[in-house]
Design a protein around this motif. Sequence first.
Motif, PDB file in Angstrom:
ATOM      1  N   PHE A 256      24.933   5.056  12.397  1.00  0.00           N
ATOM      2  CA  PHE A 256      23.558   4.586  12.230  1.00  0.00           C
ATOM      3  C   PHE A 256      23.007   5.270  10.980  1.00  0.00           C
ATOM      4  O   PHE A 256      22.950   6.499  10.907  1.00  0.00           O
ATOM      5  N   THR A 257      22.583   4.467  10.008  1.00  0.00           N
ATOM      6  CA  THR A 257      22.199   5.044   8.723  1.00  0.00           C
ATOM      7  C   THR A 257      21.067   4.247   8.087  1.00  0.00           C
ATOM      8  O   THR A 257      20.580   3.258   8.647  1.00  0.00           O
ATOM      9  N   SER A 258      20.653   4.670   6.904  1.00  0.00           N
ATOM     10  CA  SER A 258      19.553   4.003   6.194  1.00  0.00           C
ATOM     11  C   SER A 258      20.093   3.139   5.063  1.00  0.00           C
ATOM     12  O   SER A 258      21.290   3.165   4.749  1.00  0.00           O
ATOM     13  N   TYR A 259      19.185   2.406   4.419  1.00  0.00           N
ATOM     14  CA  TYR A 259      19.587   1.520   3.331  1.00  0.00           C
ATOM     15  C   TYR A 259      20.222   2.274   2.171  1.00  0.00           C
ATOM     16  O   TYR A 259      21.128   1.760   1.511  1.00  0.00           O
ATOM     17  N   SER A 260      19.780   3.500   1.905  1.00  0.00           N
ATOM     18  CA  SER A 260      20.295   4.244   0.753  1.00  0.00           C
ATOM     19  C   SER A 260      21.810   4.411   0.833  1.00  0.00           C
ATOM     20  O   SER A 260      22.489   4.478  -0.196  1.00  0.00           O
TER      21      SER A 260
ATOM     22  N   LYS B 228      28.868  12.946   6.307  1.00  0.00           N
ATOM     23  CA  LYS B 228      28.505  12.662   7.699  1.00  0.00           C
ATOM     24  C   LYS B 228      27.019  12.900   7.971  1.00  0.00           C
ATOM     25  O   LYS B 228      26.471  12.385   8.949  1.00  0.00           O
ATOM     26  N   TYR B 229      26.360  13.649   7.109  1.00  0.00           N
ATOM     27  CA  TYR B 229      24.924  13.879   7.286  1.00  0.00           C
ATOM     28  C   TYR B 229      24.114  12.596   7.068  1.00  0.00           C
ATOM     29  O   TYR B 229      22.927  12.529   7.419  1.00  0.00           O
ATOM     30  N   LEU B 230      24.756  11.559   6.495  1.00  0.00           N
ATOM     31  CA  LEU B 230      24.065  10.292   6.297  1.00  0.00           C
ATOM     32  C   LEU B 230      23.892   9.510   7.600  1.00  0.00           C
ATOM     33  O   LEU B 230      23.072   8.592   7.680  1.00  0.00           O
ATOM     34  N   CYS B 231      24.660   9.860   8.611  1.00  0.00           N
ATOM     35  CA  CYS B 231      24.522   9.223   9.916  1.00  0.00           C
ATOM     36  C   CYS B 231      23.530  10.029  10.754  1.00  0.00           C
ATOM     37  O   CYS B 231      23.506  11.257  10.698  1.00  0.00           O
ATOM     38  N   PHE B 232      22.700   9.333  11.511  1.00  0.00           N
ATOM     39  CA  PHE B 232      21.709  10.045  12.311  1.00  0.00           C
ATOM     40  C   PHE B 232      21.662   9.494  13.730  1.00  0.00           C
ATOM     41  O   PHE B 232      22.222   8.427  14.029  1.00  0.00           O
ATOM     42  N   ASN B 233      21.006  10.242  14.587  1.00  0.00           N
ATOM     43  CA  ASN B 233      20.823   9.820  15.969  1.00  0.00           C
ATOM     44  C   ASN B 233      19.773   8.710  16.014  1.00  0.00           C
ATOM     45  O   ASN B 233      18.650   8.882  15.553  1.00  0.00           O
ATOM     46  N   PHE B 234      20.164   7.594  16.557  1.00  0.00           N
ATOM     47  CA  PHE B 234      19.280   6.439  16.610  1.00  0.00           C
ATOM     48  C   PHE B 234      18.765   6.246  18.046  1.00  0.00           C
ATOM     49  O   PHE B 234      19.370   5.562  18.854  1.00  0.00           O
ATOM     50  N   ALA B 235      17.660   6.906  18.337  1.00  0.00           N
ATOM     51  CA  ALA B 235      16.979   6.765  19.638  1.00  0.00           C
ATOM     52  C   ALA B 235      17.922   6.970  20.809  1.00  0.00           C
ATOM     53  O   ALA B 235      17.759   6.359  21.865  1.00  0.00           O
ATOM     54  N   GLY B 236      18.939   7.823  20.624  1.00  0.00           N
ATOM     55  CA  GLY B 236      19.857   8.134  21.709  1.00  0.00           C
ATOM     56  C   GLY B 236      20.943   7.103  21.944  1.00  0.00           C
ATOM     57  O   GLY B 236      21.744   7.246  22.885  1.00  0.00           O
ATOM     58  N   HIS B 237      21.038   6.094  21.092  1.00  0.00           N
ATOM     59  CA  HIS B 237      22.062   5.055  21.272  1.00  0.00           C
ATOM     60  C   HIS B 237      23.403   5.527  20.707  1.00  0.00           C
ATOM     61  O   HIS B 237      23.463   6.325  19.772  1.00  0.00           O
ATOM     62  N   THR B 238      24.499   5.015  21.275  1.00  0.00           N
ATOM     63  CA  THR B 238      25.847   5.451  20.899  1.00  0.00           C
ATOM     64  C   THR B 238      26.715   4.260  20.517  1.00  0.00           C
ATOM     65  O   THR B 238      26.382   3.102  20.800  1.00  0.00           O
TER      66      THR B 238
ATOM     67  N   VAL C  51      23.655  -0.366  10.720  1.00  0.00           N
ATOM     68  CA  VAL C  51      24.691   0.135  11.618  1.00  0.00           C
ATOM     69  C   VAL C  51      26.054  -0.247  11.054  1.00  0.00           C
ATOM     70  O   VAL C  51      26.374  -1.440  10.937  1.00  0.00           O
ATOM     71  N   LEU C  52      26.843   0.763  10.663  1.00  0.00           N
ATOM     72  CA  LEU C  52      28.193   0.535  10.152  1.00  0.00           C
ATOM     73  C   LEU C  52      29.146   0.523  11.330  1.00  0.00           C
ATOM     74  O   LEU C  52      29.177   1.454  12.139  1.00  0.00           O
ATOM     75  N   LEU C  53      29.953  -0.536  11.437  1.00  0.00           N
ATOM     76  CA  LEU C  53      30.785  -0.758  12.617  1.00  0.00           C
ATOM     77  C   LEU C  53      32.268  -0.644  12.304  1.00  0.00           C
ATOM     78  O   LEU C  53      32.714  -0.941  11.190  1.00  0.00           O
ATOM     79  N   ASN C  54      33.023  -0.233  13.312  1.00  0.00           N
ATOM     80  CA  ASN C  54      34.485  -0.170  13.237  1.00  0.00           C
ATOM     81  C   ASN C  54      34.945   0.606  11.999  1.00  0.00           C
ATOM     82  O   ASN C  54      35.733   0.129  11.189  1.00  0.00           O
ATOM     83  N   CYS C  55      34.441   1.820  11.858  1.00  0.00           N
ATOM     84  CA  CYS C  55      34.759   2.644  10.687  1.00  0.00           C
ATOM     85  C   CYS C  55      36.084   3.386  10.885  1.00  0.00           C
ATOM     86  O   CYS C  55      36.441   3.772  12.004  1.00  0.00           O
ATOM     87  N   SER C  56      36.767   3.604   9.791  1.00  0.00           N
ATOM     88  CA  SER C  56      38.001   4.392   9.813  1.00  0.00           C
ATOM     89  C   SER C  56      37.656   5.876   9.989  1.00  0.00           C
ATOM     90  O   SER C  56      36.569   6.320   9.611  1.00  0.00           O
ATOM     91  N   ILE C  57      38.580   6.620  10.550  1.00  0.00           N
ATOM     92  CA  ILE C  57      38.355   8.069  10.699  1.00  0.00           C
ATOM     93  C   ILE C  57      38.305   8.751   9.337  1.00  0.00           C
ATOM     94  O   ILE C  57      37.859   9.900   9.216  1.00  0.00           O
TER      95      ILE C  57
END
Length: 298
Positions: free
Chosen positions: A179-183, A143-153, A128-134
């Motif tokens: 929310f992303t993967s190790y890659s 942005k396709y590297l981020c995915f829906n994580f069990a409905g969490h926001t 989980v990458l936090l406090n990201c710049s726009i």
Amino acid sequence: MQMKLSPQPFTLFKLLVLTLLLQLQTIPTLTLSPCKTSCGSIPINYPFGLEDGCGAPQFRHMLNCSTDLFFQTPSGSYKVQSIDYEKNSMVIYDPAMSTCSILQPHHDFEMTDIQSAIIPPSQDTVFVLLNCSIDSPVLNHYKYLCFNFAGHTCDELYGACNAFRVFHLLTNSSPPCCFTSYSTVKFMSMNILDCTHYTSVINTENLKGVGPLDWVYGIKLSFSVPDTGCESCKKSGGTCGFDTDTEGLLCLCSSFANSTRECAPGSMISKGQSNALWRHYLLVLLVLAYFQTRVRLV
């Protein structure tokens, strides 16, 4: 001048008593293998090893046992919490990683190329990458590297966790997260990602409807076991290892005998056999010493 042996009374009786005492004496056993089998409460089995030459060469120098067991990577040492040899998984914890209860300084998680290939983070580990710049690439071109994580926001994460609430208070809004993967973190550092902090969550299959306070924070690694013929070595009573120069497979049969595949019959010494061997040697030495003291010069 002649030498003669002076017989002593009850010689046979003395020898029998001496033999009986030796049988009852506890003799230290020989060490059968140079490889440690545990670090604290965590068992160390193939393909891992603590000493150089133990385990599989692909996992060489990855583990270190001091007071606890640590997994070594270019970005630091990570405490090993558990190893599941049936599921081929290892759970590690990054002491410098932010969690729901503590906010840590900027930090990257790095692995070597071989670690990324044979013991990467598992599919059920979410970064989980936090406090990201726009302007973060994961919010734009990637942005396709981020995915829906069990409905969490992001709002839920910043609102539920005391450590992350500061991001909401500083901006009076919820800064972007991902929310992303190790890659993603493998190929882009936190500076490139333009996010100030990260955390990681494991066992994510059943976290739908479960709040961040109840998540398990850490990194689960999934390792593969090399097929090098280790099973035949273990069945023969040996310990799987390798030559430290050539990294070729070795079957460690004892502290003084190794084989390329399996231990030959008789090369292993069990604890009982070890005691019997030492008792035999001591008996011979003591008997010789006993008779030598009876030699007289006439």
